[in-house]
Scaffold this active site. Sequence first.
Site, PDB file in Angstrom:
ATOM      1  N   ARG A   1     -13.640   1.508  18.940  1.00  0.00           N
ATOM      2  CA  ARG A   1     -13.769   1.708  20.383  1.00  0.00           C
ATOM      3  C   ARG A   1     -15.131   1.225  20.879  1.00  0.00           C
ATOM      4  O   ARG A   1     -15.245   0.665  21.964  1.00  0.00           O
ATOM      5  CB  ARG A   1     -13.572   3.191  20.735  1.00  0.00           C
ATOM      6  CG  ARG A   1     -12.151   3.654  20.468  1.00  0.00           C
ATOM      7  CD  ARG A   1     -11.853   4.965  21.132  1.00  0.00           C
ATOM      8  NE  ARG A   1     -11.983   4.874  22.574  1.00  0.00           N
ATOM      9  CZ  ARG A   1     -12.005   5.939  23.385  1.00  0.00           C
ATOM     10  NH1 ARG A   1     -11.895   7.145  22.886  1.00  0.00           N
ATOM     11  NH2 ARG A   1     -12.124   5.782  24.671  1.00  0.00           N
TER      12      ARG A   1
ATOM     13  N   ASN B   1     -15.922   9.955  31.103  1.00  0.00           N
ATOM     14  CA  ASN B   1     -15.907   8.790  30.214  1.00  0.00           C
ATOM     15  C   ASN B   1     -17.022   8.860  29.181  1.00  0.00           C
ATOM     16  O   ASN B   1     -18.108   9.359  29.446  1.00  0.00           O
ATOM     17  CB  ASN B   1     -16.022   7.503  31.027  1.00  0.00           C
ATOM     18  CG  ASN B   1     -14.855   7.351  31.984  1.00  0.00           C
ATOM     19  OD1 ASN B   1     -13.844   8.037  31.834  1.00  0.00           O
ATOM     20  ND2 ASN B   1     -14.986   6.473  32.961  1.00  0.00           N
TER      21      ASN B   1
ATOM     22  N   ASP C   1     -17.887   5.958  27.544  1.00  0.00           N
ATOM     23  CA  ASP C   1     -18.200   4.554  27.250  1.00  0.00           C
ATOM     24  C   ASP C   1     -19.574   4.086  27.711  1.00  0.00           C
ATOM     25  O   ASP C   1     -20.002   2.982  27.372  1.00  0.00           O
ATOM     26  CB  ASP C   1     -17.109   3.634  27.828  1.00  0.00           C
ATOM     27  CG  ASP C   1     -16.907   3.804  29.332  1.00  0.00           C
ATOM     28  OD1 ASP C   1     -17.830   4.296  30.018  1.00  0.00           O
ATOM     29  OD2 ASP C   1     -15.816   3.443  29.820  1.00  0.00           O
TER      30      ASP C   1
ATOM     31  N   HIS D   1     -17.774  14.729  28.475  1.00  0.00           N
ATOM     32  CA  HIS D   1     -17.108  14.669  27.172  1.00  0.00           C
ATOM     33  C   HIS D   1     -17.958  13.970  26.115  1.00  0.00           C
ATOM     34  O   HIS D   1     -17.415  13.482  25.127  1.00  0.00           O
ATOM     35  CB  HIS D   1     -15.741  13.978  27.313  1.00  0.00           C
ATOM     36  CG  HIS D   1     -14.767  14.769  28.142  1.00  0.00           C
ATOM     37  ND1 HIS D   1     -13.638  14.239  28.724  1.00  0.00           N
ATOM     38  CD2 HIS D   1     -14.761  16.090  28.479  1.00  0.00           C
ATOM     39  CE1 HIS D   1     -12.987  15.188  29.384  1.00  0.00           C
ATOM     40  NE2 HIS D   1     -13.645  16.311  29.252  1.00  0.00           N
TER      41      HIS D   1
ATOM     42  N   CYS E   1     -24.913  15.991  13.695  1.00  0.00           N
ATOM     43  CA  CYS E   1     -24.547  16.678  12.461  1.00  0.00           C
ATOM     44  C   CYS E   1     -24.307  18.142  12.802  1.00  0.00           C
ATOM     45  O   CYS E   1     -25.194  18.809  13.337  1.00  0.00           O
ATOM     46  CB  CYS E   1     -25.682  16.560  11.445  1.00  0.00           C
ATOM     47  SG  CYS E   1     -25.379  17.549   9.967  1.00  0.00           S
TER      48      CYS E   1
ATOM     49  N   CYS F   1     -26.698  20.656  10.308  1.00  0.00           N
ATOM     50  CA  CYS F   1     -28.129  20.937  10.518  1.00  0.00           C
ATOM     51  C   CYS F   1     -28.582  20.710  11.959  1.00  0.00           C
ATOM     52  O   CYS F   1     -29.730  20.969  12.293  1.00  0.00           O
ATOM     53  CB  CYS F   1     -28.979  20.107   9.556  1.00  0.00           C
ATOM     54  SG  CYS F   1     -29.051  18.368  10.008  1.00  0.00           S
TER      55      CYS F   1
ATOM     56  N   CYS G   1     -29.106  15.478   5.603  1.00  0.00           N
ATOM     57  CA  CYS G   1     -28.756  16.713   4.886  1.00  0.00           C
ATOM     58  C   CYS G   1     -27.541  16.522   3.975  1.00  0.00           C
ATOM     59  O   CYS G   1     -27.150  17.437   3.259  1.00  0.00           O
ATOM     60  CB  CYS G   1     -28.517  17.860   5.867  1.00  0.00           C
ATOM     61  SG  CYS G   1     -26.903  17.823   6.663  1.00  0.00           S
TER      62      CYS G   1
ATOM     63  N   SER H   1      -6.500  11.204  35.819  1.00  0.00           N
ATOM     64  CA  SER H   1      -5.175  11.790  36.008  1.00  0.00           C
ATOM     65  C   SER H   1      -5.300  13.281  36.317  1.00  0.00           C
ATOM     66  O   SER H   1      -4.334  13.918  36.730  1.00  0.00           O
ATOM     67  CB  SER H   1      -4.321  11.578  34.752  1.00  0.00           C
ATOM     68  OG  SER H   1      -4.988  12.089  33.617  1.00  0.00           O
TER      69      SER H   1
ATOM     70  N   ALA I   1     -10.531   0.879  41.600  1.00  0.00           N
ATOM     71  CA  ALA I   1     -11.936   1.226  41.842  1.00  0.00           C
ATOM     72  C   ALA I   1     -12.783   0.014  42.228  1.00  0.00           C
ATOM     73  O   ALA I   1     -13.561   0.069  43.185  1.00  0.00           O
ATOM     74  CB  ALA I   1     -12.512   1.889  40.591  1.00  0.00           C
TER      75      ALA I   1
END
Length: 229
Positions: A64, A92, A94, A109, A117, A120, A138, A177, A218
């Site tokens: 991606r 998004n 991206d 998101h 990680c 740790c 680690c 959506s 858009a």
Amino acid sequence: MQTIDPENFSAIVFFTGAGMSAESGVPTYRGKGGIWGSYSIDEYACEKAFERDPEKVLGFHEKRRRLVLDCEPHEGHRVIAGMPGVRVVTQNIDGMHQRAGSPDVTELHGTLWRLRCDTCGFQKDDYGREYETLQCVCGSWLRPDITWFGDMLDAVVMNRASEVIASCDLFISIGTSGVVWPAAGFPALARDSGAYCIEINPEPSGVSDYDRVIEGNAGEVLPELFSIS
Ligand code: OAD
Ligand code: ZN
């Protein structure tokens, strides 16, 4: 088209989803050609999948990243980035808004461009086509710093987004959506807080709470709406 003068508003928020990046060539999640039509969430986008097969999940996200790096922000991203003082709250991952130059972006998101990680707490920005490293110092696997299905949203990020949206007077939702919570609740929060609410989408979400629904893409609607040529 009836245009909007940003000078008439004191706090403008753009709330964006995958459709915002569609004209750049980044696939959306649902609908025709959507990512979840080709990749199962259970195999690629949840903590369990990562625990089962971290390399497979990391490989999917690396793919991606390559796809996104082959795409460029479009005119719509640039219109938003060119408006001083506006805020972007995006679902998004991206990084397109930032690439277009938007300075104030809240990523609900997470992002494709950071690893973390969970053993740790280490975090690492990583912008290349391939991940620099898949393992933490680690010894644990690093995971994309993305909210997968079943994950809690980061509380600090969520609070900031809620504050920004509750205090805006113009809320423009683009390309979502509106089915994934808690982000799906933001249009109602904006409306209940008194903002003028606009939706831009070629297939409007059907949420009836918007003051104005503009059926379109858009990249075409944004320059017209703000009469920028
Ligand atoms: P979806 O894929 O669910 O919806 C994309 C929306 O964009 C649809 O309503 C389309 O009609 C609209 N759209 C398509 N092309 C457009 C264009 N050129 N201009 C404007 N709108 C357009 O994507 P999201 O709503 O962003 O979460 O999905 C929400 C979350 O579900 C994502 O953040 C992701 C996903 O699973 C996680 O991965 C946690
Ligand atoms: Zn670690």
